[in-house]
Write a protein that holds these residues in place. Structure first.
Motif, PDB file in Angstrom:
ATOM      1  N   ASP A 137      19.456 -37.615 -97.068  1.00  0.00           N
ATOM      2  CA  ASP A 137      17.997 -37.637 -97.181  1.00  0.00           C
ATOM      3  C   ASP A 137      17.509 -38.979 -97.709  1.00  0.00           C
ATOM      4  O   ASP A 137      16.578 -39.586 -97.158  1.00  0.00           O
ATOM      5  N   GLU A 138      18.127 -39.476 -98.781  1.00  0.00           N
ATOM      6  CA  GLU A 138      17.642 -40.723 -99.377  1.00  0.00           C
ATOM      7  C   GLU A 138      17.972 -41.932 -98.506  1.00  0.00           C
ATOM      8  O   GLU A 138      17.194 -42.882 -98.426  1.00  0.00           O
ATOM      9  N   ILE A 139      19.117 -41.911 -97.848  1.00  0.00           N
ATOM     10  CA  ILE A 139      19.468 -43.013 -96.947  1.00  0.00           C
ATOM     11  C   ILE A 139      18.489 -43.055 -95.775  1.00  0.00           C
ATOM     12  O   ILE A 139      18.017 -44.126 -95.361  1.00  0.00           O
ATOM     13  N   ALA A 140      18.155 -41.896 -95.229  1.00  0.00           N
ATOM     14  CA  ALA A 140      17.215 -41.846 -94.105  1.00  0.00           C
ATOM     15  C   ALA A 140      15.850 -42.388 -94.517  1.00  0.00           C
ATOM     16  O   ALA A 140      15.230 -43.162 -93.775  1.00  0.00           O
ATOM     17  N   ALA A 141      15.376 -41.986 -95.694  1.00  0.00           N
ATOM     18  CA  ALA A 141      14.071 -42.444 -96.158  1.00  0.00           C
ATOM     19  C   ALA A 141      14.079 -43.953 -96.391  1.00  0.00           C
ATOM     20  O   ALA A 141      13.145 -44.663 -95.987  1.00  0.00           O
ATOM     21  N   MET A 154      20.687 -30.097 -92.176  1.00  0.00           N
ATOM     22  CA  MET A 154      19.928 -31.322 -92.297  1.00  0.00           C
ATOM     23  C   MET A 154      18.438 -31.030 -92.154  1.00  0.00           C
ATOM     24  O   MET A 154      18.034 -30.281 -91.272  1.00  0.00           O
ATOM     25  N   LYS A 155      17.638 -31.658 -93.013  1.00  0.00           N
ATOM     26  CA  LYS A 155      16.194 -31.485 -92.905  1.00  0.00           C
ATOM     27  C   LYS A 155      15.691 -32.098 -91.607  1.00  0.00           C
ATOM     28  O   LYS A 155      16.182 -33.142 -91.162  1.00  0.00           O
ATOM     29  N   ALA A 156      14.679 -31.460 -91.024  1.00  0.00           N
ATOM     30  CA  ALA A 156      14.102 -31.973 -89.783  1.00  0.00           C
ATOM     31  C   ALA A 156      13.567 -33.390 -89.982  1.00  0.00           C
ATOM     32  O   ALA A 156      13.697 -34.249 -89.091  1.00  0.00           O
ATOM     33  N   GLU A 157      12.961 -33.654 -91.135  1.00  0.00           N
ATOM     34  CA  GLU A 157      12.423 -34.984 -91.419  1.00  0.00           C
ATOM     35  C   GLU A 157      13.538 -36.021 -91.462  1.00  0.00           C
ATOM     36  O   GLU A 157      13.384 -37.135 -90.959  1.00  0.00           O
ATOM     37  N   HIS A 159      25.536 -35.695 -99.071  1.00  0.00           N
ATOM     38  CA  HIS A 159      24.643 -35.647-100.229  1.00  0.00           C
ATOM     39  C   HIS A 159      23.702 -36.852-100.300  1.00  0.00           C
ATOM     40  O   HIS A 159      22.739 -36.837-101.077  1.00  0.00           O
ATOM     41  N   LEU A 160      23.948 -37.876 -99.485  1.00  0.00           N
ATOM     42  CA  LEU A 160      23.090 -39.062 -99.476  1.00  0.00           C
ATOM     43  C   LEU A 160      22.156 -39.120 -98.281  1.00  0.00           C
ATOM     44  O   LEU A 160      21.326 -40.026 -98.183  1.00  0.00           O
TER      45      LEU A 160
END
Length: 236
Positions: free
Chosen positions: A186-190, A1-4, A183-184
């Protein structure tokens, strides 16, 4: 998972995440009938590492099986990666414990981000004092061996009627636990982070006495302009 991504998910609610998932057609990602033992902690965020139980058979599950260093329950506790969330499929059966205070303490000391079961934990008053998030259905004193056999580590499971695949992103707050397909994430977090900014604006206006008409959702241009100005003023 990306830190961001991890950082964003640590700041949003499971309710907001469920809405973002629903927009993508995912209706069943909130684990049913689990609650936090220690709701005052920050959000739990981590990738799923799973343990699956099946119904115990008496000739396979005497107390002596814990002498086996490779026993799946013990092995999972020692191998769950730091930063991950251990998710346990206990068949929604809290009549016997999924784990107890010592094993959960070991997960905490190893740097695991949290633990979730759709069954129960024994030693729950102790676990409630830990600094690691823990979610279960209800307290349960009997050992898991009385009703459950730990059979598989890090395979697909069902937990509280939600499919959980290894590596899915698991987020817990004071309300409960939501599972985000990997797979979702990053976009869900943003999206959830953006939604949270707007919801904070709306909450402020509602507490001032505003009607939700035209505000939530923002169906009027004046509301959208007001939100833009509010966001700039608050540096968000």
């Amino acid at each position: 998972m990306k830190a961001e991504t991890r950082q964003r998910l640590a700041q949003v609610s499971t309710a907001t995440l469920c809405t973002a998932l629903f927009k993508r057609g995912l209706r069943n990602q909130f684990i049913q009938d689990v609650r936090p033992l220690n709701p005052g902690l920050p959000n739990m965020v981590g990738e799923a590492y799973t343990l699956r139980y099946i119904p115990a058979r008496e000739d396979r599950n005497g107390i002596e099986v814990f002498q086996n260093r490779e026993h799946p329950q013990r092995k999972a506790v020692e191998e769950c990666p730091p930063g991950a969330v251990m998710v346990i499929d206990s068949r929604k059966d809290a009549r016997a414990a999924s784990a107890g205070g010592i094993l959960v303490a070991r997960l905490m000391q190893r740097g695991v981000a949290g633990v979730v079961t759709d069954g129960g934990f024994r030693d729950s008053p102790d676990i409630a004092k830990y600094r690691m998030p823990a979610y279960h259905s209800r307290p349960s004193a009997p050992t898991n061996l009385t009703l459950h056999e730990a059979i598989e580590i890090n395979g697909p499971i069902g937990c509280g009627d939600v499919p959980v695949f290894p590596g899915d992103v698991v987020v817990g707050d004071a309300e409960g636990v939501v599972v985000i397909p990997a797979h979702l994430a990053d976009e869900i977090a943003a999206e959830a982070a953006e939604m949270t900014v707007f919801e904070d604006f709306v909450q402020e206006k509602v507490m001032e006495g505003r009607s939700i008409r035209g505000l939530y959702p923002p169906t009027e241009e004046a509301t959208r302009a007001e939100f833009k100005a509010w966001r700039e003023a608050h540096g968000r």
